[in-house]
Design a protein around this motif. Structure first.
Motif, mmCIF file in Angstrom:
data_model
loop_
_atom_site.group_PDB
_atom_site.id
_atom_site.type_symbol
_atom_site.label_atom_id
_atom_site.label_comp_id
_atom_site.label_asym_id
_atom_site.label_seq_id
_atom_site.Cartn_x
_atom_site.Cartn_y
_atom_site.Cartn_z
ATOM 1 N N ILE A 146 0.853 -1.178 0.000
ATOM 2 C CA ILE A 146 0.000 0.000 0.000
ATOM 3 C C ILE A 146 0.894 1.234 0.000
ATOM 4 O O ILE A 146 2.018 1.205 0.503
ATOM 5 N N ASP A 147 0.402 2.312 -0.589
ATOM 6 C CA ASP A 147 1.162 3.561 -0.642
ATOM 7 C C ASP A 147 0.843 4.454 0.541
ATOM 8 O O ASP A 147 1.725 5.151 1.048
ATOM 9 N N LEU A 148 -0.410 4.434 0.973
ATOM 10 C CA LEU A 148 -0.843 5.288 2.076
ATOM 11 C C LEU A 148 -1.742 4.505 3.023
ATOM 12 O O LEU A 148 -2.546 3.679 2.597
ATOM 13 N N LEU A 149 -1.598 4.810 4.297
ATOM 14 C CA LEU A 149 -2.454 4.243 5.336
ATOM 15 C C LEU A 149 -3.200 5.393 6.000
ATOM 16 O O LEU A 149 -2.571 6.353 6.463
ATOM 17 N N ILE A 150 -4.520 5.319 6.021
ATOM 18 C CA ILE A 150 -5.336 6.307 6.727
ATOM 19 C C ILE A 150 -5.992 5.579 7.890
ATOM 20 O O ILE A 150 -6.801 4.662 7.688
ATOM 21 N N SER A 151 -5.636 5.970 9.114
ATOM 22 C CA SER A 151 -6.036 5.179 10.270
ATOM 23 C C SER A 151 -5.877 6.007 11.544
ATOM 24 O O SER A 151 -5.175 7.022 11.540
ATOM 25 N N PRO A 152 -6.529 5.599 12.641
ATOM 26 C CA PRO A 152 -6.318 6.285 13.919
ATOM 27 C C PRO A 152 -4.858 6.260 14.347
ATOM 28 O O PRO A 152 -4.100 5.349 13.981
ATOM 29 N N GLU A 153 -4.498 7.235 15.146
ATOM 30 C CA GLU A 153 -3.109 7.412 15.555
ATOM 31 C C GLU A 153 -2.529 6.181 16.248
ATOM 32 O O GLU A 153 -1.343 5.874 16.090
ATOM 33 N N ILE A 154 -3.348 5.468 17.002
ATOM 34 C CA ILE A 154 -2.834 4.323 17.764
ATOM 35 C C ILE A 154 -2.354 3.191 16.865
ATOM 36 O O ILE A 154 -1.616 2.309 17.315
ATOM 37 N N PHE A 155 -2.767 3.198 15.601
ATOM 38 C CA PHE A 155 -2.348 2.143 14.677
ATOM 39 C C PHE A 155 -1.168 2.562 13.813
ATOM 40 O O PHE A 155 -0.743 1.814 12.937
ATOM 41 N N MET A 156 -0.627 3.760 14.044
ATOM 42 C CA MET A 156 0.499 4.226 13.251
ATOM 43 C C MET A 156 1.795 3.528 13.679
ATOM 44 O O MET A 156 2.008 3.256 14.853
ATOM 45 N N PRO A 200 -13.709 -4.036 14.556
ATOM 46 C CA PRO A 200 -12.823 -4.046 13.386
ATOM 47 C C PRO A 200 -12.344 -5.455 13.060
ATOM 48 O O PRO A 200 -12.179 -6.286 13.950
ATOM 49 N N PRO A 201 -12.118 -5.742 11.780
ATOM 50 C CA PRO A 201 -11.646 -7.078 11.373
ATOM 51 C C PRO A 201 -10.341 -7.462 12.065
ATOM 52 O O PRO A 201 -9.407 -6.672 12.122
ATOM 53 N N GLY A 202 -10.311 -8.655 12.623
ATOM 54 C CA GLY A 202 -9.096 -9.194 13.185
ATOM 55 C C GLY A 202 -8.699 -8.619 14.523
ATOM 56 O O GLY A 202 -7.637 -8.938 15.047
ATOM 57 N N THR A 203 -9.527 -7.738 15.095
ATOM 58 C CA THR A 203 -9.188 -7.156 16.389
ATOM 59 C C THR A 203 -10.291 -7.429 17.393
ATOM 60 O O THR A 203 -11.418 -7.756 17.031
ATOM 61 N N VAL A 204 -9.950 -7.261 18.651
ATOM 62 C CA VAL A 204 -10.922 -7.509 19.710
ATOM 63 C C VAL A 204 -11.715 -6.252 20.030
ATOM 64 O O VAL A 204 -12.904 -6.313 20.314
ATOM 65 N N LYS A 205 -11.072 -5.084 19.945
ATOM 66 C CA LYS A 205 -11.715 -3.840 20.354
ATOM 67 C C LYS A 205 -11.521 -2.746 19.320
ATOM 68 O O LYS A 205 -10.499 -2.670 18.644
ATOM 69 N N SER A 206 -12.522 -1.875 19.215
ATOM 70 C CA SER A 206 -12.397 -0.670 18.415
ATOM 71 C C SER A 206 -11.761 0.407 19.281
ATOM 72 O O SER A 206 -11.557 0.225 20.485
ATOM 73 N N VAL A 207 -11.463 1.556 18.676
ATOM 74 C CA VAL A 207 -10.831 2.639 19.427
ATOM 75 C C VAL A 207 -11.739 3.109 20.545
ATOM 76 O O VAL A 207 -11.317 3.271 21.695
ATOM 77 N N GLU A 208 -13.027 3.344 20.215
ATOM 78 C CA GLU A 208 -13.918 3.870 21.261
ATOM 79 C C GLU A 208 -14.160 2.845 22.357
ATOM 80 O O GLU A 208 -14.361 3.203 23.519
ATOM 81 N N ALA A 209 -14.108 1.544 22.022
ATOM 82 C CA ALA A 209 -14.270 0.509 23.043
ATOM 83 C C ALA A 209 -13.135 0.586 24.061
ATOM 84 O O ALA A 209 -13.357 0.466 25.268
ATOM 85 N N SER A 210 -11.922 0.794 23.563
ATOM 86 C CA SER A 210 -10.777 0.919 24.466
ATOM 87 C C SER A 210 -10.885 2.165 25.334
ATOM 88 O O SER A 210 -10.567 2.142 26.528
ATOM 89 N N LEU A 211 -11.358 3.272 24.742
ATOM 90 C CA LEU A 211 -11.497 4.520 25.497
ATOM 91 C C LEU A 211 -12.579 4.403 26.568
ATOM 92 O O LEU A 211 -12.404 4.884 27.695
ATOM 93 N N LEU A 212 -13.692 3.757 26.221
ATOM 94 C CA LEU A 212 -14.776 3.582 27.197
ATOM 95 C C LEU A 212 -14.329 2.671 28.339
ATOM 96 O O LEU A 212 -14.645 2.921 29.506
ATOM 97 N N GLU A 213 -13.607 1.626 27.995
ATOM 98 C CA GLU A 213 -13.122 0.711 29.029
ATOM 99 C C GLU A 213 -12.167 1.431 29.973
ATOM 100 O O GLU A 213 -12.221 1.257 31.196
#
Length: 309
Positions: A146-156, A200-213
């Motif tokens: 891939i040339d570009l990744l657009i994603s939340p900061e925690i996945f950078m 999200p595919p292949g993950t246990v939690k989304s970003v907001e799930a982690s923040l709420l927890e």
């Protein structure tokens, strides 16, 4: 071209065979005959004194030696590709280059329409492939797939440059005609209600799930989906609620007959980033596309506004 008696073209073939675990599939990708690819594999086996790919049942598996070489081979090929693609000037209205972008359906819905409008306004003749998010996007970036990744900061990745595109807040969405169409959305109400969530595919939690927890807020989840953009529609006509992105809410709320409320606990905003391979830092074509995406992000509507009613 040869280096230490190795035909470097064979490295491209090996890279494809390791990735695809198939001689025939690698041959198809490189527009070669299967016999020519088999011959390439034989020459590689002779040079490295290792089978590299072995038949296990109905499929082929790579040997430990081949697996260990894969990152180095990818690194070499990405450097070469970056050098070839980097021209002194980039003219989008004359280029037939294909760019590969990995992003979520949330980014596709919120950001990409504006990006494509700007590309069209420049009469660009480029091609763009949009790839669905994966659980390990950094790997695809490392491999140059891939040339570009657009994603939340925690996945950078810390290994490559990135830039902030925009921030988004989270809101609580509910169907206008349901139990939660007009309520005081406090923490008790939020935790008592039934929730629909996106995983999200292949993950246990989304970003907001982690923040709420992290905030100690619980959700009573009885519906899970794989799509951000469909999630708001899944609560229409029901008494379920959902935690969604503010920008997405403003786009979809009128169609899905939703109302939105501020979160009962203020969460840190989502920081949506763009990332590219370090070797492509001076790629004029990629820099043009990044600038186009960044311009589109600047013009997005501000989600930090009053609730949608």
């Amino acid at each position: 071209m040869r280096f230490k008696k190795l035909d470097l073209n064979l490295l491209v073939a090996l890279d494809h065979m390791i990735e695809l675990r198939s001689v025939s599939a690698a041959a198809d990708r490189m527009f070669m005959s299967q016999s020519a690819m088999s011959n390439a594999l034989t020459r590689l086996r002779d040079y490295f004194d290792d089978p590299l790919l072995v038949q296990v049942g109905r499929r082929m598996e790579v040997t430990p030696r081949a697996e260990a070489m894969r990152p180095a081979i990818r690194d070499i090929l990405v450097r070469i590709e970056a050098t070839i693609d980097a021209h002194p000037e980039f003219q989008p209205d004359q280029s037939t280059r294909t760019f590969n972008i990995l992003l979520s359906d949330y980014s596709m819905r919120v950001l990409m329409p504006s990006v494509f409008q700007r590309i069209a306004a420049q009469n660009a003749t480029i091609k763009i492939n949009l790839h669905a998010q994966t659980d390990l996007p950094q790997v695809l970036l490392e491999r140059g797939e891939i040339d570009l990744l657009i994603s939340p900061e925690i996945f950078m990745s810390d290994e490559h440059p990135s830039a902030l595109l925009y921030e988004d807040n989270y809101v609580v969405a509910a169907w206008k005609g349901g139990t939660y169409g007009d309520v005081d959305m406090d923490q008790a109400t939020f935790e008592t209600a039934s929730h629909a969530v996106m995983i999200p595919p292949g993950t246990v939690k989304s970003v907001e799930a982690s923040l709420l927890e992290k905030a100690g807020i619980k959700r009573n989840i009885d519906v899970q989906t794989f799509s951000f953009s469909v999630l708001p529609h899944l609560i229409t006509g029901t008494d379920r609620i959902a935690t969604i992105h503010g920008r997405l809410a403003r786009l979809i709320a009128p169609q899905a007959e939703l109302v939105t409320y501020p979160m009962p606990h203020i969460l840190p905003p989502l920081r949506q980033m763009i990332q590219w391979h370090a070797y492509r830092d001076n790629d004029p074509g990629l820099n043009w596309l990044k600038s186009t995406i960044e311009d589109a992000a600047v013009q997005l509507d501000d989600p930090f506004t009053k609730p949608i009613n």
